[in-house]
Motif scaffolding. Structure first.
Motif, mmCIF file in Angstrom:
data_model
loop_
_atom_site.group_PDB
_atom_site.id
_atom_site.type_symbol
_atom_site.label_atom_id
_atom_site.label_comp_id
_atom_site.label_asym_id
_atom_site.label_seq_id
_atom_site.Cartn_x
_atom_site.Cartn_y
_atom_site.Cartn_z
ATOM 1 N N GLU A 121 0.972 -1.260 -0.188
ATOM 2 C CA GLU A 121 0.047 0.026 -0.143
ATOM 3 C C GLU A 121 1.023 1.205 -0.066
ATOM 4 O OE1 GLU A 121 0.743 -0.985 4.402
ATOM 5 O OE2 GLU A 121 0.390 -2.084 2.660
ATOM 6 N N HIS A 122 2.054 1.185 0.049
ATOM 7 C CA HIS A 122 2.604 2.466 -0.068
ATOM 8 C C HIS A 122 2.709 3.357 -1.441
ATOM 9 C CE1 HIS A 122 6.240 0.737 2.970
ATOM 10 N NE2 HIS A 122 5.074 1.054 3.497
ATOM 11 N N TYR A 146 15.202 -8.106 3.181
ATOM 12 C CA TYR A 146 16.347 -9.103 2.869
ATOM 13 C C TYR A 146 15.623 -10.188 2.015
ATOM 14 C CZ TYR A 146 14.304 -12.032 6.631
ATOM 15 O OH TYR A 146 13.662 -12.730 7.422
ATOM 16 N N VAL A 147 16.384 -11.063 1.576
ATOM 17 C CA VAL A 147 15.773 -12.268 0.882
ATOM 18 C C VAL A 147 16.021 -13.291 1.591
ATOM 19 C CG1 VAL A 147 16.124 -13.568 -1.384
ATOM 20 C CG2 VAL A 147 16.781 -11.165 -1.409
ATOM 21 N N SER A 148 14.880 -13.718 2.050
ATOM 22 C CA SER A 148 14.824 -14.783 3.267
ATOM 23 C C SER A 148 15.008 -16.112 2.555
ATOM 24 C CB SER A 148 13.328 -14.643 4.065
ATOM 25 O OG SER A 148 12.265 -15.010 2.868
ATOM 26 N N SER A 199 9.767 -9.308 2.956
ATOM 27 C CA SER A 199 9.848 -8.619 4.233
ATOM 28 C C SER A 199 10.015 -7.028 4.105
ATOM 29 C CB SER A 199 11.237 -9.218 4.905
ATOM 30 O OG SER A 199 11.455 -8.291 6.152
ATOM 31 N N HIS A 200 8.940 -6.196 4.336
ATOM 32 C CA HIS A 200 8.723 -4.656 4.122
ATOM 33 C C HIS A 200 7.910 -4.169 4.960
ATOM 34 C CE1 HIS A 200 9.997 -1.394 1.717
ATOM 35 N NE2 HIS A 200 8.664 -1.103 1.448
ATOM 36 N N ASP A 201 8.083 -2.872 5.567
ATOM 37 C CA ASP A 201 7.352 -2.250 6.602
ATOM 38 C C ASP A 201 6.040 -1.815 5.960
ATOM 39 O OD1 ASP A 201 8.620 -0.343 4.847
ATOM 40 O OD2 ASP A 201 8.904 1.036 6.362
ATOM 41 N N ASP A 253 15.669 -5.039 8.260
ATOM 42 C CA ASP A 253 15.066 -6.025 7.441
ATOM 43 C C ASP A 253 13.722 -5.998 6.960
ATOM 44 O OD1 ASP A 253 17.507 -7.589 8.041
ATOM 45 O OD2 ASP A 253 16.700 -8.621 9.733
ATOM 46 N N VAL A 254 13.230 -4.912 7.316
ATOM 47 C CA VAL A 254 11.768 -4.615 6.639
ATOM 48 C C VAL A 254 11.891 -3.198 5.585
ATOM 49 C CG1 VAL A 254 10.285 -5.630 8.304
ATOM 50 C CG2 VAL A 254 11.135 -3.198 8.557
ATOM 51 N N GLY A 255 13.308 -2.943 5.184
ATOM 52 C CA GLY A 255 13.454 -1.705 4.538
ATOM 53 C C GLY A 255 13.856 -2.259 2.997
#
Length: 268
Positions: A59-60, A148-150, A122-124, A190-192
């Motif tokens: 939603e950004h 990051y790439v989990s 993984s993102h905010d 890690d959520v950037g």
């Protein structure tokens, strides 16, 4: 026309990608004004009324800025998970109930012969996702806005014929930049967003004999440059033993203000 795509725009100023086969045209994200989206699409010979579905990653505003206006103008169904719908509701305006398609994270769905698989990233954001597209045994993966790439993301996007991967920033440029520290810390977290070096390290595990091309995407205007991103990623690859002849060099560019050429996924 077979299975092809064009990144209309990529970066913090707005993101949108068209994925298309002979029967379906899908728009992934609508992070520019509807007018700008139409302009970029015209550069690639696509009209707004040709879009069959609009898929949302999160939603950004750089991913949904023109979503409401575009979806209403062209009566396009919008696909997103329930958490993303709730988070973007007040930003996109009224979308007719029958055009609001809720797709659970991790679910797959199809448009004719094109299959789409969403996967968690993984993102905010409320519940951000990436998308993989499958057509006739070929695979296109879109992977941006990754802290990051989990391992789970790795398993989802490995063995792609073509991969669009975030290479957002150079950490030194970011640390010295004008952003306040809380924003810098978010980007580095890690959520950037994925740095150039992190993108290169991920590619060392993601590239296989099947991988034809990798597009570096979502570059920061303030804290990165395409030449630097390509140099850094290539240096990491070379350090891991990847060497390419210029004719088969796999790294491709995306742009914040103009679309990439059409890429036919089946083209050798």
């Amino acid at each position: 026309m077979e299975f092809r795509f064009t990144v209309l725009a990529s970066g913090s100023t707005g993101n949108a990608t068209i994925v298309q086969n002979k029967e379906t045209t899908v728009l992934v994200d609508a992070g520019l004004s509807a007018k700008k989206l139409e302009e970029l699409m015209r550069e690639r010979g696509v009209a707004g009324h040709e879009v069959d579905a609009l898929l949302v990653t999160h939603e950004h505003s750089d991913h949904i800025k023109g979503l409401g206006a575009f979806a209403r103008k062209y009566d396009v169904p919008v696909y997103a998970n329930e958490a993303t719908w709730a988070a973007m509701e007040r930003h996109v305006g009224a979308i007719a109930e029958e055009k609001r398609v809720k797709v659970g994270t991790g679910e797959s769905f199809s448009f004719g012969s094109m299959t789409v698989q969403s996967y968690a990233i993984s993102h905010d954001a409320a519940e951000p996702v990436g998308y993989c597209f499958y057509e006739d045994g070929y695979k296109l993966s879109l992977a941006t806005d990754l802290g990051y790439v989990s391992d789970k993301v790795m398993r989802q996007i490995i063995d792609s014929d073509v991969l669009v991967l975030e290479s957002n920033h150079d950490p030194d440029m970011l640390r010295m930049g004008r952003y306040p520290w809380n924003i810098k810390r978010r980007i580095l977290s890690d959520v950037g967003h994925l740095s150039n070096e992190a993108a290169g390290e991920a590619l060392c595990d993601l590239m296989t004999d099947r991988t034809k091309r990798v597009y570096l995407a979502h570059l920061s205007l303030d804290h990165n440059q395409m030449d630097l991103a390509k140099l850094t990623v290539n240096s990491v690859l070379e350090n891991k033993g990847y060497f390419f002849k210029q004719a088969e060099y796999p790294l491709r560019e995306t742009h914040h203000d103009r679309p990439t050429p059409w890429d036919e996924i089946k083209r050798k």
